[in-house]
Design a protein around this motif. Structure first.
Motif, PDB file in Angstrom:
ATOM      1  N   LEU A 190       0.837  -1.211   0.000  1.00 48.93           N
ATOM      2  CA  LEU A 190       0.000   0.000   0.000  1.00 48.93           C
ATOM      3  C   LEU A 190       0.865   1.251   0.000  1.00 48.93           C
ATOM      4  CD1 LEU A 190      -2.656  -1.117   2.658  1.00 48.93           C
ATOM      5  CD2 LEU A 190      -2.814  -1.240   0.151  1.00 48.93           C
ATOM      6  N   LEU A 191       1.912   1.228   0.832  1.00 46.80           N
ATOM      7  CA  LEU A 191       2.851   2.354   0.847  1.00 46.80           C
ATOM      8  C   LEU A 191       3.614   2.427  -0.459  1.00 46.80           C
ATOM      9  CD1 LEU A 191       4.253   4.654   2.386  1.00 46.80           C
ATOM     10  CD2 LEU A 191       5.788   2.945   3.382  1.00 46.80           C
ATOM     11  N   GLY A 192       3.977   1.268  -1.005  1.00 48.68           N
ATOM     12  CA  GLY A 192       4.716   1.236  -2.256  1.00 48.68           C
ATOM     13  C   GLY A 192       3.943   1.858  -3.403  1.00 48.68           C
ATOM     14  N   VAL A 193       2.640   1.598  -3.464  1.00 47.31           N
ATOM     15  CA  VAL A 193       1.812   2.190  -4.522  1.00 47.31           C
ATOM     16  C   VAL A 193       1.851   3.710  -4.439  1.00 47.31           C
ATOM     17  CG1 VAL A 193      -0.553   2.462  -5.333  1.00 47.31           C
ATOM     18  CG2 VAL A 193       0.307   0.183  -4.771  1.00 47.31           C
ATOM     19  N   ALA A 194       1.697   4.238  -3.226  1.00 44.75           N
ATOM     20  CA  ALA A 194       1.701   5.700  -3.046  1.00 44.75           C
ATOM     21  C   ALA A 194       3.064   6.290  -3.395  1.00 44.75           C
ATOM     22  CB  ALA A 194       1.324   6.045  -1.614  1.00 44.75           C
ATOM     23  N   LEU A 195       4.136   5.639  -2.963  1.00 45.35           N
ATOM     24  CA  LEU A 195       5.482   6.150  -3.232  1.00 45.35           C
ATOM     25  C   LEU A 195       5.812   6.109  -4.721  1.00 45.35           C
ATOM     26  CD1 LEU A 195       7.369   4.511  -0.235  1.00 45.35           C
ATOM     27  CD2 LEU A 195       7.140   6.966  -0.645  1.00 45.35           C
ATOM     28  N   CYS A 196       5.422   5.028  -5.392  1.00 45.40           N
ATOM     29  CA  CYS A 196       5.707   4.931  -6.823  1.00 45.40           C
ATOM     30  C   CYS A 196       4.952   5.991  -7.611  1.00 45.40           C
ATOM     31  CB  CYS A 196       5.353   3.530  -7.332  1.00 45.40           C
ATOM     32  SG  CYS A 196       6.476   2.231  -6.767  1.00 45.40           S
ATOM     33  N   ALA A 197       3.690   6.233  -7.239  1.00 45.27           N
ATOM     34  CA  ALA A 197       2.924   7.277  -7.921  1.00 45.27           C
ATOM     35  C   ALA A 197       3.561   8.646  -7.691  1.00 45.27           C
ATOM     36  CB  ALA A 197       1.480   7.260  -7.419  1.00 45.27           C
TER      37      ALA A 197
END
Length: 391
Positions: free
Chosen positions: A167-174
């Protein structure tokens, strides 16, 4: 510190993706203990995570050579997390293989595009690319602790909690894609990018395969081996895996610094000599000193990690995505294909005997790299040039 916000965000996103890649190996002792898997069956799980990734990653790399796919980064992060989250659900071995394979596809989709954006955002610098690679190493290092914290008290049925970092990874990648701006949008190689040196790239790839065999073999079996040699419990296996992965944080940055002073190829060659000494120590030295040799193995395996990527991109200046897909994906994943053979040998003899073949790959890698010359840094295409090439 990293040069800019995009590199920082990419590094953090890389950590959130690779924590799921490292979690697969960290789950192996729990599958052996809770489901009574043999060494060969347990290593088959590592193979499942690697198999689709090994085939898919160069394909994703070829796509990024032609089109920019920045939207793929958050999607890949989510896929990697979902696969690991479902790995402990149910007791079916085929279902477990399928879920970790799904995670492997997410990892495959992430790395070539992320490496392309990181390379562009770093202006081709070794140190900035080292920071990007560091993120992945931190994710690997955190994986055993995450798995231990979740699975040790509640068992494999708690594996859905392992998907939280995604979930954090999705936000960071965006956020990384937004921060990179035109660097993320630009893709493809410029017409004047230089000539691809495929023979040198194939030799380099062979060396990365050798690294992969040692790294995956130690990742899958070192926790079980140390528990067997020391008589310790699950915490002992988790600790040695943390040592193996955490050393990568130091090794990756050290590799970038050393390369700037001594050149990439000499640093990479010497790192394989260090790896050989470390594996000998792991197999022969008893007791707590095993941890010291695990740390030395970590340094030997991680110092060349980001250097392999930039060397590959410079060998194939017209196909940097393909180069990233092979050096970060296909060659790395081949180690997963060898793991079941190591497990089968360990089942037939002993775990120590099963690990003996890991002495050969560092020697082969050293000879493959002898005689190679340092490639010229690949010129980076501007976004405008990249759009023109894609048209």
């Amino acid at each position: 510190m990293p040069k800019n916000r995009a590199i920082t965000l990419l590094s953090l996103g890389h950590a959130c993706v690779d924590v799921h890649q490292g979690a697969v190996a960290a789950l192996v002792p729990y599958f052996v203990a809770e489901r009574a898997y043999s060494y060969a069956a347990a290593s088959g799980i590592v193979l499942a995570a690697s198999l689709l990734s090994s085939v898919a990653q160069p394909l994703f790399g070829a796509l990024t050579d032609r089109w920019a796919l920045p939207w793929l980064l958050p999607l890949a992060a989510a896929t990697a997390g979902v696969g690991v989250a479902l790995a402990g659900v149910g007791g079916s071995y085929p279902l477990t293989l399928a879920t970790v394979a799904l995670s492997g596809v997410g990892v495959a989709a992430y790395h070539p595009e992320a490496a392309r954006v990181a390379r562009a955002a770093s202006d081709g610098g070794h140190t900035a690319m080292g920071w990007f690679a560091l993120g992945g190493n931190v994710g690997f290092a955190c994986a055993p602790l995450l798995v231990w914290a979740v699975v040790s008290p509640w068992g494999l049925r708690a594996s859905p909690l392992l998907g939280v970092p995604a979930l954090l990874g999705v936000a960071l990648c965006a956020a990384a894609v937004r921060a990179a701006g035109a660097q993320a949008v630009g893709g493809g190689a410029a017409e004047g990018a230089g000539r691809d040196d495929w023979p040198a790239f194939l030799r380099l790839s062979g060396a990365v395969v050798c690294r992969s065999v040692v790294f995956v073999g130690l990742s899958a079996f070192l926790p079980l081996y140390v528990r067997e040699r020391t008589g310790g419990g699950e915490a002992v296996g988790t600790a040695v895996l943390c040592v193996l992965y955490a050393g990568g944080a130091v090794g990756t940055l050290a590799g970038s610094r050393l390369a700037e002073r001594y050149g990439r190829l000499p640093v990479v060659r010497h790192s394989y000599g260090v790896t050989l000494v470390a594996v000998v120590g792991v197999l022969l030295v008893p007791g707590p000193p095993l941890y010291l040799f695990a740390a030395l193995a970590s340094a030997g395996l991680y110092v060349p990690f980001s250097l392999h990527v930039t060397l590959g991109q410079d060998c194939l200046p017209r196909h940097p995505g393909t180069a990233s897909g092979v050096t970060l994906g296909l060659t790395v994943s081949i180690g997963g294909a060898v793991a079941p053979a190591v497990g089968a040998l360990a089942d037939a003899t002993s775990l120590r005997t099963g690990l003996l073949p890991l002495l050969a790959p560092p020697v082969v890698a050293w000879f493959l790299l002898c005689g190679l010359r340092e490639p010229d840094p690949a010129p980076l295409a501007s976004p405008a040039d990249a759009v023109a090439v894609r048209r």
